[in-house]
Design a protein around this motif. Structure first.
Motif, PDB file in Angstrom:
ATOM      1  N   GLY A   1      73.076  30.213  19.445  1.00 43.03           N
ATOM      2  CA  GLY A   1      71.705  29.961  19.094  1.00 43.03           C
ATOM      3  C   GLY A   1      71.203  28.685  17.683  1.00 43.03           C
TER       4      GLY A   1
ATOM      5  N   TRP B   1      69.758  40.089  28.402  1.00 45.16           N
ATOM      6  CA  TRP B   1      69.057  39.514  26.711  1.00 45.16           C
ATOM      7  C   TRP B   1      68.042  40.371  26.078  1.00 45.16           C
ATOM      8  CZ3 TRP B   1      72.340  36.269  23.982  1.00 45.16           C
ATOM      9  CH2 TRP B   1      73.028  35.500  24.364  1.00 45.16           C
TER      10      TRP B   1
ATOM     11  N   ARG C   1      65.556  40.367  22.655  1.00 45.94           N
ATOM     12  CA  ARG C   1      65.535  39.816  21.433  1.00 45.94           C
ATOM     13  C   ARG C   1      64.186  40.731  19.951  1.00 45.94           C
ATOM     14  NH1 ARG C   1      61.129  34.631  23.090  1.00 45.94           N
ATOM     15  NH2 ARG C   1      59.445  35.843  23.509  1.00 45.94           N
ATOM     16  N   GLN C   2      64.672  40.557  18.812  1.00 40.97           N
ATOM     17  CA  GLN C   2      64.073  41.088  17.520  1.00 40.97           C
ATOM     18  C   GLN C   2      63.392  40.039  16.767  1.00 40.97           C
ATOM     19  OE1 GLN C   2      66.316  44.320  16.134  1.00 40.97           O
ATOM     20  NE2 GLN C   2      64.451  45.646  15.177  1.00 40.97           N
TER      21      GLN C   2
ATOM     22  N   ARG D   1      63.181  45.621  19.048  1.00 40.68           N
ATOM     23  CA  ARG D   1      63.575  45.152  19.766  1.00 40.68           C
ATOM     24  C   ARG D   1      63.030  44.673  21.202  1.00 40.68           C
ATOM     25  NH1 ARG D   1      70.203  45.879  19.580  1.00 40.68           N
ATOM     26  NH2 ARG D   1      69.730  45.073  16.984  1.00 40.68           N
TER      27      ARG D   1
ATOM     28  N   VAL E   1      64.033  40.534  26.674  1.00 39.91           N
ATOM     29  CA  VAL E   1      63.581  39.211  27.574  1.00 39.91           C
ATOM     30  C   VAL E   1      64.075  38.540  28.879  1.00 39.91           C
ATOM     31  CG1 VAL E   1      64.522  36.852  26.819  1.00 39.91           C
ATOM     32  CG2 VAL E   1      64.432  38.670  24.871  1.00 39.91           C
TER      33      VAL E   1
ATOM     34  N   ASP F   1      59.365  32.357  20.581  1.00 39.51           N
ATOM     35  CA  ASP F   1      60.536  33.084  20.162  1.00 39.51           C
ATOM     36  C   ASP F   1      61.284  32.700  19.494  1.00 39.51           C
ATOM     37  OD1 ASP F   1      59.973  30.325  22.999  1.00 39.51           O
ATOM     38  OD2 ASP F   1      59.284  32.550  22.738  1.00 39.51           O
TER      39      ASP F   1
ATOM     40  N   ALA G   1      63.735  34.702  17.314  1.00 42.08           N
ATOM     41  CA  ALA G   1      64.474  36.021  16.893  1.00 42.08           C
ATOM     42  C   ALA G   1      65.589  35.976  16.859  1.00 42.08           C
ATOM     43  CB  ALA G   1      63.622  36.606  18.288  1.00 42.08           C
TER      44      ALA G   1
ATOM     45  N   TYR H   1      69.297  37.003  18.628  1.00 41.19           N
ATOM     46  CA  TYR H   1      68.614  37.391  20.176  1.00 41.19           C
ATOM     47  C   TYR H   1      70.098  37.777  20.650  1.00 41.19           C
ATOM     48  CZ  TYR H   1      64.449  34.539  21.986  1.00 41.19           C
ATOM     49  OH  TYR H   1      63.424  33.857  22.062  1.00 41.19           O
ATOM     50  N   TYR H   2      70.076  39.311  20.933  1.00 47.09           N
ATOM     51  CA  TYR H   2      70.930  40.139  20.663  1.00 47.09           C
ATOM     52  C   TYR H   2      71.697  39.793  22.897  1.00 47.09           C
ATOM     53  CZ  TYR H   2      70.096  41.907  16.946  1.00 47.09           C
ATOM     54  OH  TYR H   2      69.947  42.225  15.473  1.00 47.09           O
TER      55      TYR H   2
ATOM     56  N   GLY I   1      74.440  39.496  17.315  1.00 39.54           N
ATOM     57  CA  GLY I   1      72.750  38.738  17.479  1.00 39.54           C
ATOM     58  C   GLY I   1      73.602  37.342  17.510  1.00 39.54           C
TER      59      GLY I   1
ATOM     60  N   GLN J   1      71.106  33.881  15.900  1.00 39.55           N
ATOM     61  CA  GLN J   1      69.553  33.513  15.419  1.00 39.55           C
ATOM     62  C   GLN J   1      68.919  32.850  16.822  1.00 39.55           C
ATOM     63  OE1 GLN J   1      67.587  35.188  13.234  1.00 39.55           O
ATOM     64  NE2 GLN J   1      65.949  33.678  14.059  1.00 39.55           N
TER      65      GLN J   1
END
Length: 115
Positions: A9, A36, A38-39, A45, A48, A89, A91, A93-94, A108, A110
């Motif tokens: 990230g 993946w 994202r939140q 959440r 993706v 975009d 967020a 990302y997890y 996660g 960023q």
């Protein structure tokens, strides 16, 4: 127990690219789905992209054509290549994995898209 460790990230300008990585460690099964989510701040959440151990992929409509998910089974790692990034975009990302009926999440990473 499976652990997911994300990396890649950061801050990127609109139109730029990033590649996220998610390495899975611990007990592992041959059949899995990884992906993946994202939140963004104040939002739920959302999915993706996902990829199965067999290579089947799915993408959210909002990222189709700009994002590619891929996996390296030998390294137990999943990648998310993101191109033509937009401010929307931005967020956390997890990484997500479903293995043997159990769901796992990474901590996660960023992603911020801003000029």
């Amino acid at each position: 127990q499976v652990q997911l460790v994300e990396s890649g990230g950061g801050l990127v300008q609109p139109g730029g690219s990033l590649r996220l990585s998610c390495a899975a460690s611990g007990s592992f099964f041959r059949r899995y789905t990884m992906g993946w989510y994202r939140q963004a701040p104040g939002k739920q959440r959302d999915l993706v992209a996902t990829i199965t151990s067999g290579g089947t992929t799915t993408y959210a409509d909002s990222v189709k054509g700009r994002v590619t998910i891929s996996g390296d089974n030998a390294k137990n790692t999943v990648y998310l290549q993101m191109n033509s990034l937009k401010p929307d975009d931005t967020a956390v990302y997890y990484c997500h994995a479903q293995i043997g009926g159990v769901i796992y999440w990474g901590q996660g990473t960023q992603v911020t898209v801003s000029s």
